[in-house]
Design a protein around this motif. Structure first.
Motif, mmCIF file in Angstrom:
data_model
loop_
_atom_site.group_PDB
_atom_site.id
_atom_site.type_symbol
_atom_site.label_atom_id
_atom_site.label_comp_id
_atom_site.label_asym_id
_atom_site.label_seq_id
_atom_site.Cartn_x
_atom_site.Cartn_y
_atom_site.Cartn_z
ATOM 1 N N ALA B 236 0.925 -1.112 0.056
ATOM 2 C CA ALA B 236 0.102 0.131 -0.061
ATOM 3 C C ALA B 236 0.787 1.227 0.095
ATOM 4 O O ALA B 236 1.864 1.163 0.559
ATOM 5 C CB ALA B 236 -0.967 0.112 1.125
ATOM 6 N N ILE B 237 0.565 2.242 -0.610
ATOM 7 C CA ILE B 237 1.228 3.634 -0.880
ATOM 8 C C ILE B 237 0.244 4.613 -0.547
ATOM 9 O O ILE B 237 -0.834 4.741 -0.876
ATOM 10 C CB ILE B 237 1.836 3.733 -2.129
ATOM 11 C CG1 ILE B 237 2.848 2.733 -2.416
ATOM 12 C CG2 ILE B 237 2.469 5.174 -2.041
ATOM 13 C CD1 ILE B 237 3.341 2.798 -3.804
ATOM 14 N N ASP B 238 0.782 5.287 0.696
ATOM 15 C CA ASP B 238 0.099 6.775 0.814
ATOM 16 C C ASP B 238 0.719 7.913 0.636
ATOM 17 O O ASP B 238 2.092 7.924 0.509
ATOM 18 C CB ASP B 238 -0.279 6.871 2.589
ATOM 19 C CG ASP B 238 -1.135 7.880 2.847
ATOM 20 O OD1 ASP B 238 -2.173 8.107 2.246
ATOM 21 O OD2 ASP B 238 -0.826 8.803 3.801
ATOM 22 N N VAL B 239 0.313 8.715 -0.247
ATOM 23 C CA VAL B 239 0.688 9.906 -0.643
ATOM 24 C C VAL B 239 0.422 10.966 0.307
ATOM 25 O O VAL B 239 -0.799 11.294 0.476
ATOM 26 C CB VAL B 239 0.270 10.561 -2.209
ATOM 27 C CG1 VAL B 239 0.882 11.653 -2.443
ATOM 28 C CG2 VAL B 239 0.662 9.041 -2.980
ATOM 29 N N GLY B 297 -0.324 -4.083 2.673
ATOM 30 C CA GLY B 297 -1.622 -3.870 2.104
ATOM 31 C C GLY B 297 -1.681 -3.807 0.585
ATOM 32 O O GLY B 297 -0.760 -4.132 -0.122
ATOM 33 N N SER B 298 -2.650 -2.815 -0.012
ATOM 34 C CA SER B 298 -2.749 -2.483 -1.256
ATOM 35 C C SER B 298 -3.404 -1.242 -1.589
ATOM 36 O O SER B 298 -4.058 -0.685 -0.691
ATOM 37 C CB SER B 298 -3.422 -3.723 -1.953
ATOM 38 O OG SER B 298 -4.929 -3.726 -1.493
ATOM 39 N N GLY B 299 -3.137 -0.943 -2.861
ATOM 40 C CA GLY B 299 -3.686 0.538 -3.118
ATOM 41 C C GLY B 299 -3.241 1.560 -2.931
ATOM 42 O O GLY B 299 -2.023 1.509 -2.013
ATOM 43 N N VAL B 300 -3.709 2.804 -3.274
ATOM 44 C CA VAL B 300 -3.060 3.986 -3.035
ATOM 45 C C VAL B 300 -3.845 4.972 -2.442
ATOM 46 O O VAL B 300 -5.147 4.991 -2.837
ATOM 47 C CB VAL B 300 -2.708 4.740 -4.430
ATOM 48 C CG1 VAL B 300 -2.144 6.236 -4.276
ATOM 49 C CG2 VAL B 300 -1.521 3.995 -5.179
ATOM 50 N N THR B 301 -3.577 5.538 -1.424
ATOM 51 C CA THR B 301 -4.469 6.726 -0.619
ATOM 52 C C THR B 301 -3.802 7.935 -0.742
ATOM 53 O O THR B 301 -2.473 8.097 -0.775
ATOM 54 C CB THR B 301 -4.796 6.189 0.972
ATOM 55 O OG1 THR B 301 -3.275 5.884 1.411
ATOM 56 C CG2 THR B 301 -5.494 5.199 0.890
ATOM 57 N N VAL B 302 -4.721 8.996 -0.394
ATOM 58 C CA VAL B 302 -3.926 10.388 -0.329
ATOM 59 C C VAL B 302 -4.303 10.760 1.248
ATOM 60 O O VAL B 302 -5.360 10.814 1.531
ATOM 61 C CB VAL B 302 -4.354 11.386 -1.220
ATOM 62 C CG1 VAL B 302 -3.856 12.770 -1.016
ATOM 63 C CG2 VAL B 302 -3.939 10.921 -2.664
ATOM 64 N N ASP B 303 -3.228 11.081 1.865
ATOM 65 C CA ASP B 303 -3.237 11.262 3.230
ATOM 66 C C ASP B 303 -4.272 10.505 4.220
ATOM 67 O O ASP B 303 -5.311 10.787 4.798
ATOM 68 C CB ASP B 303 -3.946 12.980 3.565
ATOM 69 C CG ASP B 303 -3.134 13.777 3.135
ATOM 70 O OD1 ASP B 303 -1.758 13.818 3.050
ATOM 71 O OD2 ASP B 303 -3.369 14.958 2.701
ATOM 72 N N GLY B 304 -4.094 9.181 3.637
ATOM 73 C CA GLY B 304 -4.878 8.041 4.516
ATOM 74 C C GLY B 304 -6.325 7.854 3.797
ATOM 75 O O GLY B 304 -6.860 6.666 4.438
ATOM 76 N N ALA B 305 -6.783 8.488 2.979
ATOM 77 C CA ALA B 305 -8.164 8.332 2.277
ATOM 78 C C ALA B 305 -8.164 8.062 1.043
ATOM 79 O O ALA B 305 -7.201 8.699 0.226
ATOM 80 C CB ALA B 305 -8.988 9.574 2.749
#
Lengths: 316, 316
Positions: B236-239, B297-305
């Motif tokens: 998982a990546i959070d930007v 995890g998986s997927g990309v979020t921005v500031d956790g959302a």
């Protein structure tokens, strides 16, 4: 991944289609990183890499009503593999770009890819990368990489006294194209020769080993390619018409269309025969036919005289 | 060779134009055989060759009324050179295919070729081959070859605990494209960023040397590319939106177009910034900005959302 029978590229989406296409491309042992990253990575054993690129445009280099998608794939691969053959090299890896209208059937793209992969498999080369995008007409962009010795065979090495020789079918594809252009589908052997050329893939390396002084592949017409050899080598080339046995189907097409069948042989391309020069008749490998001679001077003649038929294909 | 100012490709003819274009392509010392034979031949020093290919289609990837021919040349080269950058490699050689209508001005083709060659010169790469043919719209097919170490940096190496970092301008080209799309020509700095991206060409090798665990170039949108890293790495990546200073021109465009300027940064491509992951903040080289974090995890979020704006570009 599977698609409904009538799915278009727009239905499939870029990533779904790429995934399905990539599944059709087996990766050889030289491929460290195959399709799917920013670039492919290849292990290279020799110190020389040969590279060539070609574009095929729908309506100009192929028509979807004149050939099946798999045929177009075979031909797109063949004409590029042939360029490596013409350096005396061995093709190892290809990239293929496909630009196509959004309403192109997914099945066309898959059949194209399968034909492309099958042709590459004939020489043991892998499709290691590509690109897919939308355009008004189908455009196919292929780049082929190969290995060659330290002395690739160029267009510029022909010398006065050399003999001119040819390996592979010549004129068959042009005959097939001519009948397709008149709305016919036979003689079938010629139409098939146009749809799926059969370049003599082993002949380039054999010619290099035999001491060929120059090599070129006949994609745009025999006399046109002989002209490239003559120009780049600074020599004159005479083609001997009597060296050719006109195959029966070409006689039939000539009679049906009111054309001299020799014009398919002298002016036709698309078979991807190999044309080369050798220091002597004795040096010419098995499978090649001596069809002419090299002398001091410039230009190309047929039986010592200028040829007034069509000599090849120009792109503009 | 020179052409009248209003000459078209049809006037120039295939061979005249190719000759004029080839004159614009200086050949590096790695080129044993350059343009003009059946294939180019390259000397390869390292044991690994990186290869990537891209298509650019008029009306889809560029418009002739939105950018000069030289700009299109710069951009076509840049987006391909950037793919080698994103492997931690060094580009050495390119081929370029140009399919174009017969009424394309010769000057457009020459200016395109000059821009292409100038961009390649920035990294010391040579244009070693190509193809030219007719089509209904301009299609540009580029293949780039490069050298890399035995451990190219892939998209699949990101690990939980890594930091996400970015090198290069991001969102500027998207801002420029947005204003061009509304018929404006300013802010000029954004329009120029779209016309001539400035990829950080040294950053890929520096990142590889610094221990980058994954790399990708941002061609289709920052979050879309982060998604590729996340998917291919199984993480998982959070930007972190707060990591970006929104440059003043993007504020201006956002205000003028009624758009959140962050959407150019998070959704925009075309700047060819490099996005990568590193084992720690300390490992991130100079010139890179830490913009997020990698976790299990998986997927990309921005500031956790989840992000509900546009995330990138799709080709179908």
């Amino acid at each position: 991944m599977s698609f409904p029978p009538d799915a278009t590229l727009a239905d499939a989406g870029e990533f779904g289609l790429i995934s399905a296409i990539v599944d059709l491309f087996p990766q050889g042992e030289q491929v460290l990183v195959g399709p799917g990253d920013d670039a492919a990575v290849l292990r290279v054993r020799t110190g020389h890499v040969v590279v060539s690129t070609d574009l095929m445009v729908e309506g100009r280099h192929f028509r979807r009503d004149w050939a099946e998608a798999a045929d177009v794939g075979h031909r797109a691969a063949a004409q590029n593999l042939s360029d490596i053959n013409a350096m005396g090299g061995r093709a190892t890896s290809l990239t293929v770009g496909l630009a196509a209208p959004a309403d192109l059937p997914v099945q066309w793209a898959l059949d194209f890819a399968r034909g492309f992969a099958d042709e590459c498999a004939l020489v043991g080369a892998s499709v290691v990368g590509g690109d897919l995008t939308r355009a008004d007409q189908v455009v196919i962009a292929v780049t082929v990489l190969g290995a060659c010795t330290e002395s690739p065979v160029l267009r510029s090495g022909a010398r006065p006294g050399d003999v001119l020789a040819l390996c592979g079918r010549q004129g068959w594809a042009a005959g097939g194209l001519a009948v397709l252009g008149r709305g016919f589908r036979s003689p079938r052997v010629l139409v098939e020769a146009y749809r799926r050329p059969e370049p003599p893939y082993d002949a380039g390396r054999a010619a290099a080993a035999a001491g060929a002084t120059s090599l070129i592949d006949v994609s745009d017409g025999l006399l046109a390619e002989a002209g490239h050899l003559a120009d780049d080598s600074g020599v004159a080339i005479d083609v001997h018409a009597s060296a050719f046995d006109v195959p029966e189907p070409l006689h039939a097409v000539g009679a049906a269309l009111g054309a001299d069948p020799m014009q398919f042989i002298l002016g036709g391309g698309d078979d991807h025969a190999l044309l080369g020069t050798f220091p002597s008749v004795e040096a010419v490998p098995d499978g090649w036919a001596v069809i002419g001679a090299v002398s001091a001077g410039s230009g190309v003649t047929v039986d010592g005289a200028a040829y007034d038929g069509p000599t090849g294909w120009t792109h503009f």
